[in-house]
Design a protein around this motif. Structure first.
Motif, PDB file in Angstrom:
ATOM      1  N   ILE A   1      16.307  -5.204   0.645  1.00 21.32           N
ATOM      2  CA  ILE A   1      15.083  -5.811   0.350  1.00 21.32           C
ATOM      3  C   ILE A   1      14.219  -5.477  -0.943  1.00 21.32           C
ATOM      4  O   ILE A   1      14.360  -4.309  -1.264  1.00 21.32           O
ATOM      5  N   ASP A   2      14.256  -6.607  -1.862  1.00 21.37           N
ATOM      6  CA  ASP A   2      13.592  -6.257  -3.274  1.00 21.37           C
ATOM      7  C   ASP A   2      12.187  -6.114  -3.346  1.00 21.37           C
ATOM      8  O   ASP A   2      11.620  -6.652  -2.436  1.00 21.37           O
ATOM      9  N   VAL A   3      11.638  -5.202  -4.042  1.00 23.61           N
ATOM     10  CA  VAL A   3      10.124  -5.097  -3.758  1.00 23.61           C
ATOM     11  C   VAL A   3       9.897  -5.120  -5.427  1.00 23.61           C
ATOM     12  O   VAL A   3      10.113  -4.681  -6.345  1.00 23.61           O
ATOM     13  N   ARG A   4       8.673  -6.259  -5.307  1.00 25.59           N
ATOM     14  CA  ARG A   4       8.435  -6.658  -6.606  1.00 25.59           C
ATOM     15  C   ARG A   4       7.103  -6.565  -6.902  1.00 25.59           C
ATOM     16  O   ARG A   4       6.286  -6.824  -5.898  1.00 25.59           O
ATOM     17  N   ALA A   5       6.432  -6.265  -7.925  1.00 26.27           N
ATOM     18  CA  ALA A   5       4.835  -6.358  -8.236  1.00 26.27           C
ATOM     19  C   ALA A   5       4.754  -7.394  -9.378  1.00 26.27           C
ATOM     20  O   ALA A   5       4.683  -6.979 -10.664  1.00 26.27           O
ATOM     21  N   PRO A   6       4.558  -8.750  -9.040  1.00 21.38           N
ATOM     22  CA  PRO A   6       4.237  -9.580 -10.013  1.00 21.38           C
ATOM     23  C   PRO A   6       2.945  -9.389 -10.829  1.00 21.38           C
ATOM     24  O   PRO A   6       1.930  -9.039 -10.241  1.00 21.38           O
ATOM     25  N   PHE A   7       2.636  -9.724 -11.767  1.00 13.87           N
ATOM     26  CA  PHE A   7       1.387  -9.691 -12.879  1.00 13.87           C
ATOM     27  C   PHE A   7       0.411 -10.663 -12.077  1.00 13.87           C
ATOM     28  O   PHE A   7       0.709 -11.845 -11.840  1.00 13.87           O
ATOM     29  N   THR A   8      -0.817 -10.162 -12.112  1.00 16.48           N
ATOM     30  CA  THR A   8      -1.874 -10.844 -11.629  1.00 16.48           C
ATOM     31  C   THR A   8      -3.218 -10.593 -12.234  1.00 16.48           C
ATOM     32  O   THR A   8      -3.277  -9.485 -12.661  1.00 16.48           O
ATOM     33  N   LEU A   9      -4.173 -11.245 -12.581  1.00 17.76           N
ATOM     34  CA  LEU A   9      -5.454 -11.279 -13.147  1.00 17.76           C
ATOM     35  C   LEU A   9      -6.476 -11.266 -11.924  1.00 17.76           C
ATOM     36  O   LEU A   9      -7.686 -11.006 -12.205  1.00 17.76           O
TER      37      LEU A   9
END
Length: 109
Positions: A75-83
């Motif tokens: 399972i990949d865990v990613r933190a996409p950029f958000t404003l």
């Protein structure tokens, strides 16, 4: 017994959110460990595990459904950029991590 459990690997990819902090992982409310950026966490979970959630400080991620995850999957865990400040602070919205099943697994690695 082997049929009562399944092995799952979490791989936390590089991202902007929580760069210096570990993401604590729970499966069906039970603590499983923590994973740092560019790190991995190998877990043995019940075969009938229903969900996974990550926690950091006071915030938590959205629940990830484990019912379709097979033994040995990654399972990949990613933190996409958000404003979105609500997501950044984890006050109203879940903290900005995304879970996704990746690849064919890790058996033997």
């Amino acid at each position: 017994m082997a049929g009562d459990t399944k092995r799952v690997r979490l791989v936390r990819r590089r991202g902007w959110y929580g760069i210096a902090r570990a993401l604590a992982i729970e499966v069906d409310g039970e603590p499983m460990g923590a994973v740092r950026q560019n790190g991995r966490l190998d877990m043995v979970v019940p075969a009938d595990a229903r969900w996974l959630v990550g926690r950091m400080d006071w915030g938590q991620t959205e629940r990830f459904d484990l019912t379709g995850v097979s033994d040995g999957q990654v399972i990949d865990v990613r933190a996409p950029f958000t404003l979105n400040s609500s997501r950044q602070l984890g006050l109203v919205a879940p903290i900005p991590f995304r879970f996704a099943v990746a690849g064919d697994g890790f058996a033997g690695r």
